[in-house]
Design an enzyme around this catalytic site. Structure first.
Site, PDB file in Angstrom:
ATOM      1  N   ASN A   1       0.884  -1.131  -0.119  1.00 37.43           N
ATOM      2  CA  ASN A   1      -0.120  -0.147   0.041  1.00 37.43           C
ATOM      3  C   ASN A   1       0.977   1.343  -0.021  1.00 37.43           C
ATOM      4  OD1 ASN A   1       0.942  -0.883   2.434  1.00 37.43           O
ATOM      5  ND2 ASN A   1      -1.031   0.043   3.455  1.00 37.43           N
TER       6      ASN A   1
ATOM      7  N   GLU B   1       4.110  -4.556  12.539  1.00 33.09           N
ATOM      8  CA  GLU B   1       2.979  -3.572  12.395  1.00 33.09           C
ATOM      9  C   GLU B   1       1.890  -4.228  11.491  1.00 33.09           C
ATOM     10  OE1 GLU B   1       0.161  -1.608  11.497  1.00 33.09           O
ATOM     11  OE2 GLU B   1       1.356  -0.750   9.881  1.00 33.09           O
TER      12      GLU B   1
ATOM     13  N   CYS C   1      -3.224   0.774   7.220  1.00 31.27           N
ATOM     14  CA  CYS C   1      -3.713   0.396   8.315  1.00 31.27           C
ATOM     15  C   CYS C   1      -4.345   1.370   9.506  1.00 31.27           C
ATOM     16  CB  CYS C   1      -2.076  -0.041   8.740  1.00 31.27           C
ATOM     17  SG  CYS C   1      -1.144   1.183   9.029  1.00 31.27           S
TER      18      CYS C   1
END
Length: 471
Positions: A150, A245, A279
Site C-alpha cells: 500500500n 506492524e 492500516c
C-alpha cells in the site's frame, strides 16, 4: 521497465518472471526477472556489507542518506507515477508519498549523528568506584525488512532509512505486486553512496521467499503487513529482535459537542484514503445518539462528493483496490453487515476494482466491518448511547493501532487518551494522522514495537556499557 534483484552488490537476473500489473486497467507496468535466492550467501554478503558500512565515518553515512533525499526530489514525478501505476494510488497522494519518503531519509540522515550514549557517575554506589561509566549505541547487525503493497516507496524507507542510519545492513523483500518502487529506491540509495553490500533487495512470494528469509539467521526483523502473516512469522522465526506492524480496526468517536460536519468529513476521507488500503484508515465511526442522524447525513454528502476513477487523473480521490481478492473481501464485509441489519446509505456496489465510497448505517458490533480490518473505502457507522459506551465499543476488538475522538470537552479528550486501548489516540483529527518522526505502532493484535525514525533507529541498535576503572 525490467529489473533483476539487487544481490551481492550487483543487479542479478533469473528465470522467474514476475509481471507487475496496473490494478486500474490491468496493463503491464514492468516485470522482474527474479533469480533463485541463496539465503546463506545473501546473509554472508550482508554481514560483510554491515562491517564495511559500520566502519564508514558518521558524516559519510549522514551525507549518503541526505543525498538520497535530494535525489528523490529530483525524481519526484517519475516516482509518483510509478507508485500510482503499480499500486493504484491517486497521483496527488502518490506525490505526497514521495515527499514523506524524502522526509524519512532526511530525518534518518539527521538521526545518524545523534546516536548518543550517556555518562553515569562511577562512584554513586558503595563499593563501586570507577573513573567513568558510559554507554554507546552500536548497530544490531543485519536487518530483514518485509513490506506490503500500500505504500511501496514510503514503508520500505521507514525500515531502510533508520537501519542504514544505525549502520546496519538490510535485506529487503517488497510485496510481489508492487516491487518496482523498492527497486528504484535501491538504485537511488546506491547512487547516493550507500555501501552496495549493505543493501540487498529480493523479490518473490511471501509464502515461499518470505518464510525462507524469516527462518534465517538475521539479527532483526521489521515487518509490516497482515495479522495472519505476522503471526506466522513469529511462529517460524528465531530472529531475536522483531518489530511487527499488523494493521487495525481504527475507530473514530464523535460526541454531541463535536463539529459534526468536520468529524464526518475527516471520517469519510480517512476511510477512503487510498481506497481504504491503509492500516490507520478509519474503519469505524462510533457516534453518540444525539448527533447520529446528523452525522450520517453529512457523511453521505462527503462520500458522494469524492471522485472515483483513474489514479493518474489529478482530480481522482479514490482509485482501485489492489486486486480482485481485495474487492471480494470488501464486498463480503458489506454483505455481512447488511445481513446483520445494517443499511447501505451510499455506495456498496463495485465496478471492476473500483469500489465507491460506502457509508453503512445501523451497523451492529458483531459485523465483520466492526471487528476486522476491511481495507476498503467503507465507513460503518455505529450508534452509541453516550461517550462511555462509545469508548467501550471502540475497545471491543482485538486490534489497537489508532483511535480518534472528536469532542470539544477537554475532560473527554483526556478520558479517551487514557482509556482507549490503542498505540495512538488522535484528538479532533482522523485516525490517519501520522508524522514520520512520531512513535508509531499498536497494541493487542496490532503489533509489537514502534516505528518512526528516531524510535526505529534505537530499535536497530544495541546499548553497550563501558566502565573505565581507576587501576
Amino acid at each position: 521497465m525490467e529489473y533483476g534483484c539487487l544481490i551481492g552488490g550487483e543487479w542479478v537476473e533469473g528465470d522467474r518472471e514476475i509481471v507487475v500489473e496496473n490494478p486500474y486497467d490491468g496493463s503491464e507496468v514492468g516485470r522482474i526477472l527474479a533469480p533463485e535466492v541463496d539465503v546463506e550467501a545473501l546473509l554472508k554478503d550482508a554481514k560483510e556489507g554491515q562491517r564495511r558500512w559500520r566502519d564508514r565515518p558518521t558524516y559519510e553515512v549522514r551525507e549518503a542518506l541526505a543525498e538520497a533525499a535530494h535525489l528523490l526530489k529530483k525524481y519526484e514525478d517519475e516516482l509518483a507515477e510509478l507508485i500510482s501505476l503499480e499500486g493504484g494510488k491517486p497521483i496527488r497522494d502518490a506525490r505526497y508519498e514521495v515527499y514523506r519518503t524524502r522526509e524519512v531519509l532526511r530525518l534518518s540522515a539527521a538521526e545518524a549523528e545523534r546516536l548518543y550514549g550517556e555518562t553515569l557517575p562511577g562512584d554513586a554506589q558503595r563499593g563501586r568506584t570507577a573513573e567513568l561509566i558510559l554507554t554507546v549505541r552500536e548497530p544490531v547487525g543485519v536487518v530483514l525488512s518485509i513490506t506490503p503493497y500500500n505504500f511501496p516507496l514510503l514503508l520500505p524507507t521507514h525500515k531502510l532509512g533508520p537501519a542504514l542510519a544505525a549502520r546496519c545492513s538490510v535485506v529487503h523483500k517488497p510485496a510481489t505486486v508492487t516491487p518496482l518502487s523498492s527497486l528504484r529506491l535501491a538504485e537511488i540509495l546506491l547512487d547516493a553512496g550507500v555501501e552496495p553490500l549493505a543493501l540487498q533487495v529480493v523479490v518473490g512470494p511471501g509464502s515461499e521467499l518470505g518464510e525462507e528469509l524469516a527462518r534465517a539467521d538475521f539479527d532483526a526483523l521489521s515487518f509490516t503487513g497482515s495479522r495472519s502473516v505476522g503471526k506466522r512469522l513469529r511462529e517460524i522465526s528465531s530472529i531475536p529482535r522483531i518489530t511487527l506492524e499488523l494493521g487495525g480496526n481504527d475507530p473514530v468517536i464523535v460526541d454531541e459537542t463535536a463539529d459534526v460536519e468536520v468529524a464526518a468529513e475527516a471520517a469519510v476521507r480517512g476511510a477512503c484514503y487510498h481506497a481504504g488500503q491503509v492500516c490507520i484508515a478509519v474503519e469505524r465511526a462510533i457516534v453518540v445518539e444525539d448527533v447520529y442522524e446528523e452525522f450520517l447525513e453529512a457523511a453521505v454528502e462527503v462520500a458522494e462528493s469524492l471522485k472515483v476513477g483513474d489514479p493518474l487523473d489529478e482530480d481522482t480521490d479514490v482509485g482501485p483496490l489492489i486486486d480482485d481478492g481485495a474487492v471480494e473481501k470488501v464486498r463480503q464485509h458489506v454483505e455481512d453487515a447488511v445481513g446483520r441489519g445494517a443499511r447501505i446509505l451510499t455506495g456498496g456496489e463495485p465496478e471492476g476494482r473500483l469500489f465507491p465510497p460506502t457509508v453503512l448505517a445501523d451497523v451492529p458490533e458483531d459485523a465483520l466491518v466492526a471487528r476486522e480490518e476491511t481495507f476498503g473505502p467503507v465507513l460503518p457507522v455505529i450508534r452509541a448511547e453516550d461517550f462511555e459506551e462509545a469508548i467501550r465499543i471502540a475497545n471491543s476488538t482485538d486490534y489497537g493501532l489508532h483511535a480518534a475522538v472528536f469532542t470539544e470537552r477537554l475532560d473527554r479528550a483526556v478520558k479517551a487518551a487514557r482509556e482507549l486501548e490503542t498505540g495512538g489516540v488522535i484528538v479532533n483529527e482522523s485516525t490517519i494522522y501520522r508524522a514520520d518522526y512520531m512513535p508509531f505502532g499498536g497494541v493487542k493484535a496490532s503489533g509489537v514495537g514502534r516505528e518512526g525514525v528516531p524510535q526505529a533507529i534505537r530499535r536497530f541498535t544495541e546499548e553497550k556499557t563501558v566502565v573505565v576503572g581507576r587501576r
